[in-house]
Each structure stands twice: as C-alpha cells, then as structure tokens.
Design a protein around this motif. Structure first.
Motif, short mmCIF file in Angstrom:
data_model
loop_
_atom_site.label_atom_id
_atom_site.label_comp_id
_atom_site.label_asym_id
_atom_site.label_seq_id
_atom_site.Cartn_x
_atom_site.Cartn_y
_atom_site.Cartn_z
N LEU A 150 0.83 -1.20 0.00
CA LEU A 150 0.00 0.00 0.00
C LEU A 150 0.86 1.25 0.00
O LEU A 150 0.57 2.23 -0.71
N HIS A 151 1.94 1.24 0.77
CA HIS A 151 2.83 2.41 0.76
C HIS A 151 3.45 2.60 -0.62
O HIS A 151 3.55 3.73 -1.12
N PHE A 152 3.87 1.50 -1.24
CA PHE A 152 4.49 1.59 -2.57
C PHE A 152 3.51 2.18 -3.58
O PHE A 152 3.86 3.07 -4.36
N VAL A 153 2.27 1.70 -3.58
CA VAL A 153 1.26 2.21 -4.50
C VAL A 153 0.94 3.67 -4.19
O VAL A 153 0.74 4.49 -5.10
N ASN A 154 0.94 4.01 -2.91
CA ASN A 154 0.60 5.38 -2.50
C ASN A 154 1.71 6.36 -2.82
O ASN A 154 1.52 7.58 -2.69
N THR A 155 2.87 5.86 -3.24
CA THR A 155 3.95 6.74 -3.66
C THR A 155 3.68 7.33 -5.04
O THR A 155 4.10 8.45 -5.34
N TYR A 156 2.95 6.62 -5.87
CA TYR A 156 2.78 7.03 -7.26
C TYR A 156 2.07 8.37 -7.42
O TYR A 156 2.40 9.12 -8.36
N PRO A 157 1.06 8.73 -6.60
CA PRO A 157 0.44 10.05 -6.78
C PRO A 157 1.43 11.21 -6.68
O PRO A 157 1.20 12.27 -7.28
N VAL A 158 2.54 11.01 -5.97
CA VAL A 158 3.53 12.08 -5.87
C VAL A 158 4.10 12.41 -7.25
O VAL A 158 4.42 13.56 -7.55
N SER A 159 4.20 11.40 -8.12
CA SER A 159 4.78 11.63 -9.45
C SER A 159 3.92 12.55 -10.31
O SER A 159 4.41 13.11 -11.29
N PHE A 160 2.64 12.74 -9.93
CA PHE A 160 1.76 13.59 -10.72
C PHE A 160 1.78 15.04 -10.26
O PHE A 160 1.13 15.88 -10.88
N ILE A 161 2.48 15.35 -9.18
CA ILE A 161 2.53 16.74 -8.72
C ILE A 161 3.95 17.28 -8.72
O ILE A 161 4.22 18.31 -8.12
N ILE A 162 4.85 16.57 -9.39
CA ILE A 162 6.21 17.08 -9.58
C ILE A 162 6.41 17.39 -11.05
O ILE A 162 5.53 17.12 -11.87
N GLU A 163 7.57 17.94 -11.37
CA GLU A 163 7.82 18.30 -12.76
C GLU A 163 7.77 17.08 -13.67
O GLU A 163 8.19 15.99 -13.31
N LYS A 164 7.29 17.31 -14.88
CA LYS A 164 7.17 16.25 -15.87
C LYS A 164 8.50 15.56 -16.13
O LYS A 164 8.57 14.32 -16.21
#
Length: 397
Positions: A148-162
């Motif tokens: 769950l922690h690993f999956v919950n890391t992915y949303p961070v990739s959508f709020i950083i630079e492309k």
C-alpha cells in the motif's frame, strides 16, 4: 523560478502562482515517500535475515529434535518458510485493492490506512508468542502495508515536474529492492545490540509513526491539485467518448487548462482503454513477470546460500546478499543514460541477458560463486523497472 520538484510536471509559467504547490512541503513529501519505500515497501523480502531473528528467538521450535550432526529443525524451517510464502503471496494479491483505495480515497487516507496496517503487523510480530500462528497474519499485514505504501507513492509523481517523473518512479522501484536490506539491519540490531524481538519490531512500529503521520499533513496543500487533475481527466475522457465533442466547449476552462499542462494522453484514459493498447499490455505483462521473478529470488536466495553451507560460516554470505541490495540505487544514473543514448529496445535486451546469466550461475553449487551473482538480479530488476517506467513515460507524451 519553479523548484526542481515544483508542481505542474513541467509547468514553468510564472504568471500562475496559484497552481504552484508549496515547494518546501513538496520536497519533504517526496523525501518521506521515498524513505518510506526504503523502510517498508519490500521489507518482507529481507527474509534471509528476518528468518534468522525468528529462528534464534525459538519461534515455532516446539517439538524439534536437533542432534549434533544435524541441528536443523525441519518443522521450524517449514513453518517459517510458509509464513514468508503467505506474506509474499498476499502482497501482490492486494495490489488492485491498494490501487482502488488510493484512487478513490486519496493519498492522505491511504497514508493513514498504511500506518494502521503496518503498525498492527509489527506489534503482532513483536508481542505474539513463539508458537502463536497469528505471526502468519502479522507478517502478511507487513507485506500488505508495504504494498500500500508503494502504490501510494505514485500520486507524488503527478505533482512534480514532468521531466522528473521517470527518475522519481525509477528511484521508488530502486528503493523497493533496497528495502530488503532493512531485514539485515534488524538482524544486526537483534544480534549485536542484544535487543529482543519485541524491541526490534516495536521500534519499527514507531518508525512507521514518524514516517506516515507527517506525510498525512504534508499532503494537505497538494491533494487539491491532484484532485483537480483527476476531474480534468474525467471531463477529457467523457469528451473524447461523446458523439458530439463540440458540446463540451463551454466546460470549465480552468480544468481544461490544467489537463493540457499536467495530464498525458494515456493518463486521461480509463484502465480498460489503456488495456486496449498493445504497448500498455506489454509493459503490464513485463512488470508482473519480473516482479514475480524478483519475489521468488528474494525469498529463496537465503535458502540457496544455506543449502550450500552458509550456516557454518555464521551466515556471512546471507548478510552480504542482503547488504548489496541497496546498491541498486547506484545503477539509476547509468540506466537512465543507457535509455537516453540507446533506447528502450537495447535496454530491454540487456535485462534479458542479465536474467539468463543469473539463472546459469545459480546452477553452480558453490557458495563463493553465488556472492557476485547476487548483484545480477538486483541490477536486472532495477533495469526492467526503469525501462518500463521510461516506456510508459514515452507513451504518455
């Protein structure tokens, strides 16, 4: 000037300060999520060292009859192996549920759920009696919470630079592998500092507290921008599927602008639509296949070393095996350069060649030969992770 990890995934328009997330909290959010990957996501795969803790704490040892010529306890070994098998099976099985939770409840609620699951699991491992089969359940919770922690890391990739998205996702995969070294760290604390099993796992429960609770509050200023992207993506998907797209011209221009800036084509599609693309199906298959191979490797390599006589050497080779796992992080710059210079196909061939070399060396019944061989699957797994992340990134552009 927007920060390196500023929100917008490449949005550099200084005239829109309202779209920029607080830089300092975003940096800490990135750091804590990556550290959480190191601490929790793949901790169960440090089984070679964790198994030593349970063995030396006499877990499941009742009824064993050891002799001077054979001090192995088959019953204990089988039960401990079954405990690992249960956890390593439960972890991937709940992946869809973890993704559903993160998508529908958001990263903040998922963060709290992750904390509760992990803490419960660590407390069970700490306080349960040596013959209590609830240890199976506790170890499964540790695996599920890590996923769950690993999956919950992915949303961070959508709020950083492309442009930072591939390296962030690659680092997250690296640290998943490196997380297995935490088992070795706990074993060294248990053995050399004379800390009890209860002390080791209660301390790890506190580490979960200090990682997940701050992340919950750090998500507060950023979750709105993530939700805004999801709303824009939903409108875009509806407009794409409608018979008369012109009827959507009067929709909220703010959402459309956000979509144009921060959403990629493949991300705006539904999961079913993504599965219809040949490229996405290929990446999904490769990820599942290599993740399975990685799980099998991490869970059985300790048994391989033991069968070759590692116990007579005080498990030094098992400790070396666990210690080299974080070295996968060192390969990230090289692999990123390989992807940039030679492309995806060349890099994917390298992955397959490394896998073949590892399989051949594993057949050699020599303890010393297996030590350098331990770095090959680590490199292979991180190679495939980076390749898949980079390929998905290209599909998104």
């Amino acid at each position: 000037t927007q920060s390196t990890w500023g929100i917008g995934m490449g949005t550099q328009n200084a005239n829109k300060p309202a779209r920029l997330a607080p830089v300092t909290s975003l940096k800490w959010l990135v750091v804590l999520n990556l550290l959480g990957n190191l601490f929790f996501s793949g901790m169960i795969f440090g089984w070679g060292s964790l198994m030593l803790i349970f063995e030396q704490d006499h877990v499941f040892e009742r009824g064993c009859h050891k002799t001077e010529s054979d001090d192995k306890c088959r019953k204990q070994e089988n039960l401990l192996t079954a405990m690992y098998t249960a956890a390593s099976t439960a972890q991937p099985l709940v992946s869809f549920g973890c993704g559903y939770l993160v998508d529908n409840m958001g990263p903040r609620i998922s963060n709290i759920a992750c904390f509760c699951i992990l803490t419960t699991g660590y407390l069970i491992l700490a306080l349960a009696g040596p013959e209590n089969r609830i240890l199976f359940f506790g170890f499964c919770l540790v695996g599920i919470g890590g996923n769950l922690h690993f999956v919950n890391t992915y949303p961070v990739s959508f709020i950083i630079e492309k442009r930072r998205m591939p390296i962030f996702l690659s680092s997250a995969n690296c640290l998943f592998d490196a997380s297995a070294v935490m088992g070795l760290l706990l074993y060294l604390i248990y053995k050399h500092l004379n800390v009890s099993r209860a002390g080791v796992f209660i301390g790890y429960a506190f580490l979960s507290l200090f990682t997940h609770i701050p992340s919950y509050f750090l998500w507060v200023p950023h979750e709105h921008s993530l939700n805004q992207q999801e709303r824009a993506a939903a409108k875009h998907s509806a407009a794409t599927n409608s018979d008369n797209p012109d009827t959507n011209n009067n929709e909220d221009s703010n959402d459309d602008e956000v979509l144009q800036e921060v959403r990629h084509p493949i991300q705006s599609k539904s999961f079913v639509q993504q599965l219809k693309t040949r490229e996405f199906r290929f990446v999904l298959f490769v990820l599942c296949f290599y993740s399975f191979k990685s799980s099998v490797y991490l869970g059985t390599n300790g048994l391989l070393l033991r069968s070759l006589g590692d116990k007579k050497k005080d498990y030094i080779f098992t400790q070396i095996f666990q210690g080299v796992l974080p070295c996968s992080v060192l390969f990230v710059p090289y692999i990123e350069k390989m992807m940039r210079v030679h492309g995806f196909i060349y890099s994917f061939r390298v992955v397959n060649i490394l896998g073949i070399i590892y399989s051949i060396i594993t057949l050699i019944p020599n303890l010393e030969v297996q030590v350098p061989n331990t770095s090959i699957p680590t490199r292979t797994h991180i190679d495939h992770s980076v390749c898949c992340c980079a390929n998905l990134y290209k599909l998104s552009c």
